[in-house]
Design an enzyme around this catalytic site. Structure first.
Site, PDB file in Angstrom:
ATOM      1  N   ASP A 164     -14.659   3.524  69.216  1.00 25.33           N
ATOM      2  CA  ASP A 164     -15.905   3.196  69.553  1.00 25.33           C
ATOM      3  C   ASP A 164     -15.951   2.526  67.778  1.00 25.33           C
ATOM      4  OD1 ASP A 164     -15.744   5.001  71.492  1.00 25.33           O
ATOM      5  OD2 ASP A 164     -15.580   6.512  70.343  1.00 25.33           O
TER       6      ASP A 164
ATOM      7  N   SER B  32     -25.435   3.115  71.881  1.00 22.80           N
ATOM      8  CA  SER B  32     -24.714   1.122  71.733  1.00 22.80           C
ATOM      9  C   SER B  32     -23.123   1.046  72.695  1.00 22.80           C
ATOM     10  CB  SER B  32     -23.713   2.345  70.487  1.00 22.80           C
ATOM     11  OG  SER B  32     -24.272   2.397  69.283  1.00 22.80           O
TER      12      SER B  32
ATOM     13  N   ASN C  74     -17.279  -1.255  75.703  1.00 21.61           N
ATOM     14  CA  ASN C  74     -17.613   0.159  76.624  1.00 21.61           C
ATOM     15  C   ASN C  74     -19.440   0.446  75.748  1.00 21.61           C
ATOM     16  OD1 ASN C  74     -16.598   3.237  76.331  1.00 21.61           O
ATOM     17  ND2 ASN C  74     -16.815   2.916  74.402  1.00 21.61           N
TER      18      ASN C  74
ATOM     19  N   HIS D 161     -21.271   3.421  74.843  1.00 18.72           N
ATOM     20  CA  HIS D 161     -20.703   4.591  73.999  1.00 18.72           C
ATOM     21  C   HIS D 161     -21.905   5.646  73.539  1.00 18.72           C
ATOM     22  CE1 HIS D 161     -18.259   7.659  71.012  1.00 18.72           C
ATOM     23  NE2 HIS D 161     -19.337   7.511  70.504  1.00 18.72           N
TER      24      HIS D 161
END
Ligand code: GAR
Length: 238
Positions: free
Chosen positions: A163, A154, A125, A127
């Site tokens: 997250d 990140s 992911n 973020h």
């Protein structure tokens, strides 16, 4: 470690071409997806993007996929009884493309923990904060309100903690006097694109993986997030 998803293929098994198959999940604009696509088309990344899946049928990211001749699939959470049912259906569609890696690129839904665990080590992911700071929403506003001098983005492996998965790499920018959430987001976005491309490249080239105790880089535990370089690679800093 949870068992891998049965549809997972070994990385880079596609006839010796050395390219990994990727499925992207996006909820909106799709600029991170577009950046990965452009890098693939230039031949800069050893990847094949197989499909773009979205939880929003009007997501512009779907149009980018259609224009590129890539599978574009939208499922509406409203048509499912609960989060787990929606996520099982969405990830079953993703698995049909036999991805080595799933990339969340502006995918704005929390994913059911059991589904996340099936893709352990195979889902990343991006973020917009320097995690562990500011998981969740409104990251730019929160960085400004906190008086932070430095902000960033990140890329991390996805775990059941929102997250909160192990961070692979981060890109940083200064917060300037007079910055608003919009100006900060706009200045960060091009760095996000480079950060995501560099992270995907490192995974595709087997430099980065999720080991039993966290992220491994070149077979060794990663002690701090890597930083993207001008040449598109990731390096340790400090
Ligand atoms: C990006 O800034 C990404 O970091 C963020 O959404 C934006 C998507 O932009 N992701 C999150 O906030 C996930 N929690 P894009 O659709 O243009 O790639």
């Amino acid at each position: 470690m949870p068992p891998p998803h049965p549809a997972l293929s070994p990385i880079a098994n596609d006839g010796g071409e050395g390219k990994i198959s990727i499925v992207i999940l996006a909820s909106g604009r799709g600029s991170n997806f577009a950046a990965l696509l452009a890098a693939q088309q230039r031949g800069d990344l050893p990847i094949r993007i197989r499909a773009l899946l979205s939880d929003k049928s009007a997501a512009p990211a779907l149009d980018i996929a259609r224009a590129a001749g890539i599978g574009a699939i939208a499922l509406s959470p409203r048509n499912f009884s609960d989060r787990a049912a929606f996520d099982r259906a969405l990830f079953a569609r993703a698995a049909e493309f036999r991805p080595d890696l799933i990339v969340l690129a502006g995918y704005m839904r929390v994913i059911d923990a059991a589904v996340v665990n099936e893709w352990h080590g195979r889902m990343i992911n991006i973020h917009p904060s320097l995690l562990p700071k500011y998981p969740g929403l409104h990251t730019h506003a929160r960085a400004i309100e906190a008086g932070d001098g430095v902000h960033g983005a990140s890329v991390h492996f996805v775990t059941a903690q929102l997250d909160g998965g192990p961070v692979i790499a981060q890109a940083q920018i200064p917060v300037l006097d007079g910055d608003t959430p919009d100006t900060l987001a706009a200045r960060l976005l091009p760095l996000e694109h480079r950060l995501l491309a560099a992270s995907v490249d490192a995974i595709a080239r087997h430099r980065i993986a999720l080991g039993t105790h966290g992220v491994e880089c070149d077979g060794k535990p990663l002690v701090a997030p890597l930083c993207p370089q001008a040449d598109g690679s990731l390096r340790a800093v400090g």
